[in-house]
Design a protein around this motif. Structure first.
Motif, mmCIF file in Angstrom:
data_model
loop_
_atom_site.group_PDB
_atom_site.id
_atom_site.type_symbol
_atom_site.label_atom_id
_atom_site.label_comp_id
_atom_site.label_asym_id
_atom_site.label_seq_id
_atom_site.Cartn_x
_atom_site.Cartn_y
_atom_site.Cartn_z
ATOM 1 N N ALA A 36 0.837 -1.205 0.000
ATOM 2 C CA ALA A 36 0.000 0.000 0.000
ATOM 3 C C ALA A 36 0.872 1.256 0.000
ATOM 4 C CB ALA A 36 -0.930 0.001 1.211
ATOM 5 N N GLN A 37 1.960 1.230 0.776
ATOM 6 C CA GLN A 37 2.856 2.379 0.816
ATOM 7 C C GLN A 37 3.576 2.555 -0.516
ATOM 8 O OE1 GLN A 37 3.304 4.847 3.067
ATOM 9 N NE2 GLN A 37 4.575 5.655 1.425
ATOM 10 N N ALA A 38 4.013 1.446 -1.124
ATOM 11 C CA ALA A 38 4.683 1.530 -2.424
ATOM 12 C C ALA A 38 3.750 2.089 -3.493
ATOM 13 C CB ALA A 38 5.184 0.148 -2.836
ATOM 14 N N ALA A 39 2.467 1.778 -3.387
ATOM 15 C CA ALA A 39 1.499 2.305 -4.354
ATOM 16 C C ALA A 39 1.257 3.794 -4.129
ATOM 17 C CB ALA A 39 0.182 1.538 -4.237
ATOM 18 N N ARG A 40 1.325 4.246 -2.867
ATOM 19 C CA ARG A 40 1.093 5.661 -2.570
ATOM 20 C C ARG A 40 2.238 6.549 -3.048
ATOM 21 N NH1 ARG A 40 -1.204 3.645 2.334
ATOM 22 N NH2 ARG A 40 0.824 3.763 3.372
ATOM 23 N N ALA A 41 3.462 6.071 -2.904
ATOM 24 C CA ALA A 41 4.623 6.915 -3.245
ATOM 25 C C ALA A 41 5.694 6.074 -3.922
ATOM 26 C CB ALA A 41 5.174 7.588 -1.995
ATOM 27 N N GLY A 51 25.978 3.685 -1.440
ATOM 28 C CA GLY A 51 25.860 4.550 -2.598
ATOM 29 C C GLY A 51 24.715 4.207 -3.529
ATOM 30 N N GLU A 52 24.005 3.110 -3.266
ATOM 31 C CA GLU A 52 22.866 2.689 -4.098
ATOM 32 C C GLU A 52 21.563 3.129 -3.444
ATOM 33 O OE1 GLU A 52 20.953 -1.395 -6.083
ATOM 34 O OE2 GLU A 52 22.457 -1.534 -4.492
ATOM 35 N N THR A 53 20.685 3.722 -4.239
ATOM 36 C CA THR A 53 19.377 4.144 -3.739
ATOM 37 C C THR A 53 18.280 3.412 -4.511
ATOM 38 O OG1 THR A 53 20.190 6.352 -3.157
ATOM 39 C CG2 THR A 53 17.819 6.085 -3.362
ATOM 40 N N LEU A 54 17.354 2.827 -3.777
ATOM 41 C CA LEU A 54 16.192 2.178 -4.389
ATOM 42 C C LEU A 54 14.946 2.934 -3.978
ATOM 43 C CD1 LEU A 54 16.817 -1.656 -3.808
ATOM 44 C CD2 LEU A 54 17.449 -0.263 -5.778
ATOM 45 N N ASP A 55 14.082 3.246 -4.941
ATOM 46 C CA ASP A 55 12.800 3.833 -4.575
ATOM 47 C C ASP A 55 11.821 2.711 -4.254
ATOM 48 O OD1 ASP A 55 11.899 2.846 -7.036
ATOM 49 O OD2 ASP A 55 12.055 4.778 -8.042
ATOM 50 N N TYR A 56 10.635 3.102 -3.798
ATOM 51 C CA TYR A 56 9.655 2.090 -3.368
ATOM 52 C C TYR A 56 9.239 1.184 -4.527
ATOM 53 C CZ TYR A 56 8.934 3.611 1.433
ATOM 54 O OH TYR A 56 9.111 3.877 2.764
ATOM 55 N N ALA A 57 9.097 1.746 -5.718
ATOM 56 C CA ALA A 57 8.684 0.936 -6.865
ATOM 57 C C ALA A 57 9.724 -0.133 -7.181
ATOM 58 C CB ALA A 57 8.447 1.836 -8.076
ATOM 59 N N GLU A 58 11.014 0.244 -7.184
ATOM 60 C CA GLU A 58 12.070 -0.710 -7.508
ATOM 61 C C GLU A 58 12.217 -1.765 -6.415
ATOM 62 O OE1 GLU A 58 15.428 -2.418 -9.544
ATOM 63 O OE2 GLU A 58 13.622 -1.306 -10.093
ATOM 64 N N SER A 227 19.627 -10.416 13.048
ATOM 65 C CA SER A 227 19.480 -11.470 14.048
ATOM 66 C C SER A 227 18.925 -10.946 15.371
ATOM 67 C CB SER A 227 20.817 -12.162 14.303
ATOM 68 O OG SER A 227 21.270 -12.818 13.132
ATOM 69 N N PHE A 228 18.794 -9.620 15.503
ATOM 70 C CA PHE A 228 18.218 -9.022 16.701
ATOM 71 C C PHE A 228 16.946 -8.282 16.321
ATOM 72 C CE2 PHE A 228 22.675 -9.571 17.706
ATOM 73 C CZ PHE A 228 22.626 -10.113 18.982
ATOM 74 N N ASP A 229 15.940 -8.372 17.208
ATOM 75 C CA ASP A 229 14.608 -7.894 16.839
ATOM 76 C C ASP A 229 14.491 -6.380 16.703
ATOM 77 O OD1 ASP A 229 14.916 -7.386 19.505
ATOM 78 O OD2 ASP A 229 13.073 -8.385 20.159
ATOM 79 N N VAL A 230 15.456 -5.612 17.221
ATOM 80 C CA VAL A 230 15.401 -4.159 17.018
ATOM 81 C C VAL A 230 15.460 -3.824 15.527
ATOM 82 C CG1 VAL A 230 16.597 -1.978 17.485
ATOM 83 C CG2 VAL A 230 16.351 -3.671 19.291
ATOM 84 N N SER A 231 15.997 -4.747 14.716
ATOM 85 C CA SER A 231 16.024 -4.530 13.268
ATOM 86 C C SER A 231 14.615 -4.376 12.698
ATOM 87 C CB SER A 231 16.748 -5.685 12.567
ATOM 88 O OG SER A 231 16.095 -6.923 12.812
ATOM 89 N N VAL A 232 13.621 -5.003 13.318
ATOM 90 C CA VAL A 232 12.233 -4.854 12.866
ATOM 91 C C VAL A 232 11.806 -3.391 13.017
ATOM 92 C CG1 VAL A 232 9.836 -5.541 13.311
ATOM 93 C CG2 VAL A 232 11.676 -7.246 13.422
ATOM 94 N N PHE A 233 12.172 -2.781 14.145
ATOM 95 C CA PHE A 233 11.876 -1.375 14.415
ATOM 96 C C PHE A 233 12.564 -0.479 13.394
ATOM 97 C CE2 PHE A 233 13.196 2.499 16.865
ATOM 98 C CZ PHE A 233 11.938 3.047 17.060
ATOM 99 N N GLU A 234 13.817 -0.789 13.065
ATOM 100 C CA GLU A 234 14.609 0.063 12.184
ATOM 101 C C GLU A 234 14.261 -0.102 10.700
ATOM 102 O OE1 GLU A 234 18.742 0.266 14.798
ATOM 103 O OE2 GLU A 234 18.602 -1.039 13.064
ATOM 104 N N LEU A 235 13.845 -1.294 10.298
ATOM 105 C CA LEU A 235 13.624 -1.556 8.875
ATOM 106 C C LEU A 235 12.156 -1.438 8.475
ATOM 107 C CD1 LEU A 235 15.981 -4.644 8.368
ATOM 108 C CD2 LEU A 235 16.478 -2.238 7.876
ATOM 109 N N LEU A 236 11.281 -2.131 9.205
ATOM 110 C CA LEU A 236 9.891 -2.205 8.765
ATOM 111 C C LEU A 236 9.105 -0.937 9.100
ATOM 112 C CD1 LEU A 236 8.929 -5.912 9.511
ATOM 113 C CD2 LEU A 236 9.755 -4.875 7.394
ATOM 114 N N THR A 237 9.400 -0.303 10.235
ATOM 115 C CA THR A 237 8.616 0.894 10.582
ATOM 116 C C THR A 237 8.749 1.983 9.532
ATOM 117 O OG1 THR A 237 9.051 0.343 12.903
ATOM 118 C CG2 THR A 237 8.004 2.453 12.443
ATOM 119 N N PRO A 238 9.960 2.357 9.101
ATOM 120 C CA PRO A 238 10.033 3.381 8.040
ATOM 121 C C PRO A 238 9.428 2.925 6.719
ATOM 122 C CG PRO A 238 12.222 2.501 8.536
ATOM 123 C CD PRO A 238 11.302 2.009 9.604
ATOM 124 N N LEU A 239 9.605 1.648 6.357
ATOM 125 C CA LEU A 239 9.135 1.189 5.053
ATOM 126 C C LEU A 239 7.615 1.063 4.990
ATOM 127 C CD1 LEU A 239 11.781 -1.497 4.067
ATOM 128 C CD2 LEU A 239 11.553 0.842 3.223
#
Length: 349
Positions: A36-41, A51-58, A227-239
């Motif tokens: 849903a977020q990828a479709a919005r933006a 140095g590599e940037t990926l947008d939501y569509a890619e 391997s540590f669950d704080v990664s869920v906070f750092e990766l999935l929350t912004p995405l």
């Protein structure tokens, strides 16, 4: 033994009032929320790494192709896919691809002792393992089918897969299905796999966005191992909220080179204290989240001196409660950091 230590008012406060944390939970799964977020933006930046940037569509397209291939291999709900990947763009593509297939991801760190890795693979029984050449070769032989994402033939196969989101019929995913499995050190000396459902992970992300504000996750410095669950906070929350992930090697990288930007960073207090002590952190921190250890008041004072406008949070929780269980913002002038209050839909005593 006959004396009640709490009167009725105190008992009600401890058992009921302090635990009045019920809030609505999202009914969608993690891949649905990301799609849903990828479709919005679609053109917004989602990931920056080396140095590599990926947008939501890619990012969505590459994850979809991996998901369709996994589904074609028979992977789906109630199965696990092990990931042994370095901190590169492929890591986030693989996490999302596994979630989109309906399966749960199982992080493996090739640097772990061979005995621990062998136990995790035998215990979790993943349907397959995804990695790169060096990482896979470092793993013990377990009989699990291993696929190298840097293999030319597999890359060609993935490129031929559909770029569209898997349909509900293909994914067959429900909120009750597992989203990931993370192994803790184990209270009895044997590593234990903690299974977290789609519903619990989505509820946690929803709480984080409501408590911190979506703008806090606009540009997250992700330094925690998968391997540590704080990664869920750092990766999935912004995405799931339209933010960008800056994938770093680890927290110590902040002291090795200038890091620009960053709306939020989460850190273990002892490591962050060392970085500040040596004056090596160059970023302009807006929000710092401490977790994993007791938080010394001296460190909070040092952060406020370095960044007077910075917001500081102290949060705690075992893996079993889905990343965090209790926490709160630290007010300026507090003598000592408090442990806060229970999170949404969480009870603490």
């Amino acid at each position: 033994s006959d004396i009640e230590l709490l009167d009725e008012a105190e008992r009600r406060q401890v058992l009921i009032e302090w635990n009045a944390t019920e809030r609505p939970s999202p009914q969608a799964t993690l891949p649905e929320l990301f799609e849903a977020q990828a479709a919005r933006a679609p053109n917004a930046a989602a990931l920056f790494c080396d140095g590599e940037t990926l947008d939501y569509a890619e990012l969505n397209r590459r994850a979809n192709q991996l998901a369709h291939w996994l589904i074609g291999q028979g992977v789906g709900p109630e199965q696990r896919v092990a990931l042994a990947l370095p901190r590169r763009a492929e890591l986030l593509v693989a996490v999302l691809g596994v979630l989109k297939s309906g399966a749960a991801y199982l992080p493996l760190d090739p640097a772990y002792p061979a005995e621990r890795l062998a136990h995790m693979l035998a215990d979790a029984r993943p349907a397959c393992l995804l990695g790169l050449g060096d990482g896979i070769e470092a793993l013990p032989d377990s009989g699990v089918a291993c696929w190298r994402l840097d293999d030319a033939a597999l890359r060609q196969t993935l490129a031929a897969q559909p770029q569209s989101d898997p349909t509900p019929a293909q994914r067959r995913l429900r909120p009750e299905h597992p989203a990931y499995v993370i192994y803790t050190s184990g209270s009895s000396g044997q590593p234990k796999g903690v299974v977290i459902s789609q519903r619990s992970a989505a509820d946690f992300v929803d709480w984080a966005l409501a408590s911190f504000g979506a703008e806090t996750f606009a540009d997250v410095l992700a330094t925690t191992s998968l391997s540590f669950d704080v990664s869920v906070f750092e990766l999935l929350t912004p995405l799931l909220s339209g933010g960008r992930v800056r994938l770093l090697r680890d927290l110590l990288e902040l002291g090795e080179r200038p890091i620009s930007g960053g709306s939020l960073i989460s850190a273990v207090p002892s490591v962050f204290a060392q970085l500040l002590q040596h004056g090596a952190v160059s970023l302009e921190a807006k929000t710092v989240v401490f977790a994993g250890e007791a938080l010394p008041p001296e460190l909070v004072a040092a952060v406020r001196q370095r960044w007077p406008e910075c917001r500081v949070a102290n949060i705690y929780g075992p893996t079993e409660t889905t990343v965090y269980a209790i926490g709160g913002w630290l007010e300026a002038g507090e003598r000592a950091p408090t442990i806060g209050r229970p999170l949404g839909n969480t009870q603490t005593y």
